[in-house]
Design a protein around this motif. Structure first.
Motif, PDB file in Angstrom:
ATOM      1  N   GLY A 224     -38.847  23.706 -42.907  1.00 42.11           N
ATOM      2  CA  GLY A 224     -39.903  23.841 -41.914  1.00 42.11           C
ATOM      3  C   GLY A 224     -39.466  23.269 -40.578  1.00 42.11           C
ATOM      4  N   TRP A 225     -40.447  23.011 -39.708  1.00 38.36           N
ATOM      5  CA  TRP A 225     -40.153  22.517 -38.357  1.00 38.36           C
ATOM      6  C   TRP A 225     -39.906  21.019 -38.393  1.00 38.36           C
ATOM      7  N   ILE A 226     -38.803  20.610 -37.774  1.00 36.29           N
ATOM      8  CA  ILE A 226     -38.393  19.201 -37.749  1.00 36.29           C
ATOM      9  C   ILE A 226     -38.096  18.810 -36.308  1.00 36.29           C
ATOM     10  N   GLU A 227     -38.655  17.695 -35.875  1.00 37.21           N
ATOM     11  CA  GLU A 227     -38.403  17.234 -34.515  1.00 37.21           C
ATOM     12  C   GLU A 227     -36.983  16.693 -34.377  1.00 37.21           C
ATOM     13  N   GLN A 228     -36.485  16.778 -33.192  1.00 32.74           N
ATOM     14  CA  GLN A 228     -35.111  16.373 -32.895  1.00 32.74           C
ATOM     15  C   GLN A 228     -34.835  14.925 -33.288  1.00 32.74           C
ATOM     16  N   ASN A 229     -35.860  14.085 -33.181  1.00 26.87           N
ATOM     17  CA  ASN A 229     -35.690  12.652 -33.485  1.00 26.87           C
ATOM     18  C   ASN A 229     -36.426  12.233 -34.753  1.00 26.87           C
ATOM     19  N   ASP A 230     -36.607  13.154 -35.682  1.00 25.69           N
ATOM     20  CA  ASP A 230     -37.327  12.863 -36.928  1.00 25.69           C
ATOM     21  C   ASP A 230     -36.627  11.729 -37.697  1.00 25.69           C
ATOM     22  N   PRO A 231     -37.325  10.602 -37.905  1.00 31.27           N
ATOM     23  CA  PRO A 231     -36.673   9.456 -38.564  1.00 31.27           C
ATOM     24  C   PRO A 231     -36.455   9.654 -40.056  1.00 31.27           C
ATOM     25  N   PHE A 232     -37.066  10.704 -40.639  1.00 31.64           N
ATOM     26  CA  PHE A 232     -36.962  10.915 -42.078  1.00 31.64           C
ATOM     27  C   PHE A 232     -35.875  11.920 -42.447  1.00 31.64           C
ATOM     28  N   GLN A 233     -35.171  12.440 -41.456  1.00 27.63           N
ATOM     29  CA  GLN A 233     -34.088  13.382 -41.714  1.00 27.63           C
ATOM     30  C   GLN A 233     -32.751  12.738 -41.354  1.00 27.63           C
ATOM     31  N   PRO A 234     -31.682  13.070 -42.087  1.00 28.70           N
ATOM     32  CA  PRO A 234     -30.369  12.493 -41.780  1.00 28.70           C
ATOM     33  C   PRO A 234     -29.952  12.780 -40.338  1.00 28.70           C
ATOM     34  N   GLU A 235     -29.482  11.758 -39.653  1.00 20.32           N
ATOM     35  CA  GLU A 235     -29.062  11.922 -38.265  1.00 20.32           C
ATOM     36  C   GLU A 235     -27.959  12.974 -38.134  1.00 20.32           C
ATOM     37  N   GLU A 236     -27.069  13.027 -39.138  1.00 16.33           N
ATOM     38  CA  GLU A 236     -25.968  13.990 -39.095  1.00 16.33           C
ATOM     39  C   GLU A 236     -26.488  15.437 -39.107  1.00 16.33           C
ATOM     40  N   VAL A 237     -27.544  15.672 -39.878  1.00 17.93           N
ATOM     41  CA  VAL A 237     -28.130  17.011 -39.945  1.00 17.93           C
ATOM     42  C   VAL A 237     -28.760  17.388 -38.607  1.00 17.93           C
ATOM     43  N   LEU A 238     -29.495  16.454 -38.008  1.00 21.83           N
ATOM     44  CA  LEU A 238     -30.163  16.731 -36.732  1.00 21.83           C
ATOM     45  C   LEU A 238     -29.143  16.938 -35.618  1.00 21.83           C
ATOM     46  N   ASN A 239     -28.089  16.139 -35.610  1.00 24.66           N
ATOM     47  CA  ASN A 239     -27.058  16.304 -34.583  1.00 24.66           C
ATOM     48  C   ASN A 239     -26.388  17.674 -34.698  1.00 24.66           C
ATOM     49  N   LEU A 240     -26.109  18.104 -35.943  1.00 24.53           N
ATOM     50  CA  LEU A 240     -25.484  19.405 -36.140  1.00 24.53           C
ATOM     51  C   LEU A 240     -26.434  20.527 -35.727  1.00 24.53           C
ATOM     52  N   ALA A 241     -27.714  20.385 -36.064  1.00 24.49           N
ATOM     53  CA  ALA A 241     -28.704  21.409 -35.710  1.00 24.49           C
ATOM     54  C   ALA A 241     -28.762  21.598 -34.201  1.00 24.49           C
TER      55      ALA A 241
END
Length: 316
Positions: A224-241
């Protein structure tokens, strides 16, 4: 009340409304059909002693059903009905209105975190039995109540400007990613799956079969939709996204649960609320922080318009 607190309060109200609305139609029926002698006549064709259900040869009558509903939901629903009549009467007396735009904005805030507007309405309908009209009516009622509660409270422009300068980030919606993910334990397996996906394998089907992530696996990997700074998602995943374009598949990324392959389905750019809109929202927030609690306002209005319960309702 901060924007975040208001969002949480909205969620609590919606959940509470869900409980009441699920019983409301049935309770209204009970208030019509289960009246004692001397009360207003009912307009239902259902007789009190008639059966509404049977089980194991036993009959559940209309009266048993409506009495149980009245006991469980009656007092809460009656209070809700009195509150609404009192608030609407006060709004008419003070010439207060709520516009469709205001209601739409209120519901938009409540939709934050859902995949789409339709998914929000579908969830409210399936989980709480609330239609779009139910939600619009509740939003309109709450906005009217807030206007009544704050009608005599004056907020200085300087206080609004100071709050705005200190909390501008609260009025910014960060970049959001619509992500899907496949997680496996072994890197070699992840590399093999990534190669297959790049060669045309279906991401959703692969996730259902291969992913070890229990949350997303049965959804075909959808997060689903995840914010760029979502604290519950791995930072590595967000950076790659943040480096991908819509439709891209990338990885594997080393995360705590193993190795993740992600797909960017869609993206929402960072959005900033205009200063004008934010100032009006801040004005109401500051006014509400000085106002009486809303339940007290409702009670005061019930007393003003002489609400009287003339029929005993069993306590739940």
């Amino acid at each position: 009340m901060t924007r975040q607190e208001k969002g949480l309060w909205t969620a609590v109200i919606v959940l509470t409304l869900g409980m009441l609305v699920m019983g409301s139609v049935m309770v209204v029926q009970s208030l019509r059909t289960g009246r004692e002698e001397g009360e207003l006549p009912h307009d239902s064709g259902q007789e009190e002693g008639s059966a509404v259900a049977t089980i194991n040869g036993e009959v559940i009558t209309d009266k048993e059903w409506t009495d149980a509903l009245k006991k469980r939901y009656g007092s809460e629903l009656l209070l809700q009905m009195l509150n609404r009549k009192a608030v609407y009467a006060e709004a008419i007396a003070r010439n207060l209105t709520v516009t469709p735009k205001e209601i739409a904005k209120e519901l938009t805030n409540a939709m934050d975190g859902y995949d789409s507007e339709q998914s929000y309405y579908d969830e409210m309908q399936s989980q709480l039995g609330l239609s779009r009209q139910d939600l619009e009516l509740e939003a309109g009622y709450r906005l009217l109540l807030e206007k009544i509660a704050t009608i005599n409270i004056q907020i200085k422009d300087s206080d609004i400007e100071r709050y705005w300068n200190e909390h501008q980030e609260d009025y910014v919606s960060p970049e959001k990613y619509d992500l899907s993910m496949i997680v496996v334990k072994d890197k070699r397996e992840a590399d093999s799956l990534l190669e297959a996906l790049e060669n045309g394998a279906d991401f959703e089907q692969t996730a259902r079969v291969e992913s070890t992530d229990s949350f997303s696996r049965d959804l075909g990997g959808k997060l689903g939709w995840i914010e760029q700074n979502d604290p519950f998602q791995p930072e590595e995943v967000l950076n790659l996204a943040g480096q991908l374009e819509i439709g891209d598949i990338a990885g594997p990324v080393d995360i705590q649960e193993g190795y993740a392959i992600i797909k960017l389905n869609d993206i929402q750019e960072r959005q900033e609320q205009s200063a004008e809109e934010a100032h009006e929202e801040i004005r109401m927030q500051l006014a509400l922080s000085q106002a009486d609690p809303l339940p007290q306002v409702e009670e005061r209005l019930r007393n003003k318009y002489e609400a009287v319960v003339v029929s005993d309702i069993p306590a739940s």
